[in-house]
Scaffold this motif. Sequence first.
Motif, mmCIF file in Angstrom:
data_model
loop_
_atom_site.group_PDB
_atom_site.id
_atom_site.type_symbol
_atom_site.label_atom_id
_atom_site.label_comp_id
_atom_site.label_asym_id
_atom_site.label_seq_id
_atom_site.Cartn_x
_atom_site.Cartn_y
_atom_site.Cartn_z
ATOM 1 N N ILE A 1 -7.581 8.445 0.905
ATOM 2 C CA ILE A 1 -8.305 7.597 1.855
ATOM 3 C C ILE A 1 -7.825 6.146 1.832
ATOM 4 C CG2 ILE A 1 -10.568 6.745 2.573
ATOM 5 C CD1 ILE A 1 -10.197 9.752 2.955
ATOM 6 N N LEU A 2 -7.835 5.536 0.648
ATOM 7 C CA LEU A 2 -7.535 4.097 0.574
ATOM 8 C C LEU A 2 -6.067 3.776 0.839
ATOM 9 C CD1 LEU A 2 -9.768 2.965 -2.443
ATOM 10 C CD2 LEU A 2 -10.274 2.953 0.017
ATOM 11 N N THR A 3 -5.150 4.608 0.355
ATOM 12 C CA THR A 3 -3.721 4.330 0.578
ATOM 13 C C THR A 3 -3.370 4.320 2.070
ATOM 14 O OG1 THR A 3 -3.114 5.285 -1.553
ATOM 15 C CG2 THR A 3 -1.357 5.019 0.051
ATOM 16 N N PRO A 4 -3.691 5.372 2.840
ATOM 17 C CA PRO A 4 -3.383 5.313 4.273
ATOM 18 C C PRO A 4 -4.171 4.219 5.000
ATOM 19 C CG PRO A 4 -4.658 7.279 3.758
ATOM 20 C CD PRO A 4 -4.227 6.700 2.460
ATOM 21 N N THR A 5 -5.385 3.914 4.523
ATOM 22 C CA THR A 5 -6.152 2.818 5.126
ATOM 23 C C THR A 5 -5.422 1.499 4.935
ATOM 24 O OG1 THR A 5 -8.268 3.938 4.751
ATOM 25 C CG2 THR A 5 -8.339 1.565 5.088
ATOM 26 N N THR B 1 -0.569 9.371 -10.690
ATOM 27 C CA THR B 1 -0.962 10.469 -9.797
ATOM 28 C C THR B 1 -1.608 9.991 -8.499
ATOM 29 O OG1 THR B 1 -3.055 10.731 -10.998
ATOM 30 C CG2 THR B 1 -1.215 12.107 -11.686
ATOM 31 N N ALA B 2 -2.266 8.834 -8.529
ATOM 32 C CA ALA B 2 -2.848 8.304 -7.296
ATOM 33 C C ALA B 2 -1.864 7.402 -6.558
ATOM 34 C CB ALA B 2 -4.131 7.523 -7.614
ATOM 35 N N GLY B 3 -0.851 6.927 -7.271
ATOM 36 C CA GLY B 3 0.076 5.959 -6.680
ATOM 37 C C GLY B 3 1.203 6.569 -5.873
ATOM 38 N N LEU B 4 1.529 7.840 -6.136
ATOM 39 C CA LEU B 4 2.662 8.464 -5.445
ATOM 40 C C LEU B 4 2.238 9.795 -4.821
ATOM 41 C CD1 LEU B 4 5.573 7.770 -7.958
ATOM 42 C CD2 LEU B 4 5.300 6.799 -5.671
ATOM 43 N N VAL C 1 4.714 7.258 8.865
ATOM 44 C CA VAL C 1 4.437 6.524 7.624
ATOM 45 C C VAL C 1 2.979 6.690 7.225
ATOM 46 C CG1 VAL C 1 4.329 4.221 6.582
ATOM 47 C CG2 VAL C 1 6.287 4.849 7.996
ATOM 48 N N LEU C 2 2.091 6.615 8.196
ATOM 49 C CA LEU C 2 0.657 6.765 7.928
ATOM 50 C C LEU C 2 0.362 8.147 7.353
ATOM 51 C CD1 LEU C 2 -2.152 5.447 8.250
ATOM 52 C CD2 LEU C 2 -2.279 6.496 10.514
ATOM 53 N N MET C 3 0.963 9.178 7.937
ATOM 54 C CA MET C 3 0.734 10.542 7.456
ATOM 55 C C MET C 3 1.330 10.749 6.063
ATOM 56 S SD MET C 3 -1.060 12.406 9.560
ATOM 57 C CE MET C 3 -0.613 14.121 9.239
ATOM 58 N N GLU C 4 2.521 10.217 5.834
ATOM 59 C CA GLU C 4 3.148 10.353 4.516
ATOM 60 C C GLU C 4 2.326 9.635 3.437
ATOM 61 O OE1 GLU C 4 5.195 12.789 4.147
ATOM 62 O OE2 GLU C 4 7.128 11.820 3.780
ATOM 63 N N ALA C 5 1.759 8.497 3.808
ATOM 64 C CA ALA C 5 0.922 7.748 2.860
ATOM 65 C C ALA C 5 -0.340 8.523 2.493
ATOM 66 C CB ALA C 5 0.547 6.396 3.457
#
Length: 304
Positions: free
Chosen positions: A229-233, A96-99, A253-257
């Motif tokens: 927070i951490l994924t887009p960072t 759930t946090a990975g995708l 890509v940043l927004m999708e992440a």
Amino acid sequence: MINIIIIFAFLLLGIILQNIKKFPVLSTYKILNKIVITICLPAIVLYYIPKLTWSNDLLYPIGGAWIGFIVAFALFYFLGKKWRWSNKLIGCLILTAGLGNTSFLGYPIISALYGEQGLKMAILFDQPGTVVVLSTLGIFVATYFSKDNLKPIQMLIRVFKFPPFVFFIIACILNVFSIELNDGIQTVLKGFGSIMAPVALTSVGLQLRFESKSKHWRFLGLGLLYKLILTPTLIYILYVLILNQKSEMIKVVLMEAAMASNITVSILAASYGLKPRLASMMIGYGIPLSFITLIFWYFVGQFV
């Protein structure tokens, strides 16, 4: 905007249904989960994957989804073993946090902010990125963490019995040999794919509980922290600061992440018994919260 309204409408529908006395909540959401896994997701895979044309430029949007998931696996596996979490909890957080919700939530937001060209990049992040990760690594994770003593051969059997994975293999074969499905079949596939979000969201709503004393709050916070927070960072540091990539594509890509958790992944986690309540909370709380964090990432993207 209509997609955003649909998200909350069907989540609300599920919540209303679960509070109706004698309504068969358990059997209903299990049926809805099966529809998503066996019909909707395979249809989406078979509709989009054969249409993809490879280019090295695709590595950035595609890589965003894979990077987010692989790092989530490493992080939550490490934390889980260190703090002695159950395998089901580790698996739930990885999934759930990975995708992210890079299609139903991502497409309308990206289209509104970056137009048709941005939407093309969003589709690349979603289809060969999120959808393929879900159909391959996602099912491996769900299978591995669903039971403590599953043998490798049993894992492989489960993976190859997972409908989206089977149809992913078929779709790849069609892509390699440039085989096009006729218009009638494509219309049917697109139709089945279009009902995925309403069905999945209703299922999530049926399972969602707003509990002030839930034992999942700590893990919900960790999952949302990573996803929003951490994924887009991580993507910003890798793509912008290290690889020095600055373009409209990187903004997308940043927004999708930064999108909230993937709805179908929540269904997958629940289907495999990986903390269904926490999985539904990642959707129910994550989507509204993401509208706040996405504003922040949009302004960060202005400096890319």
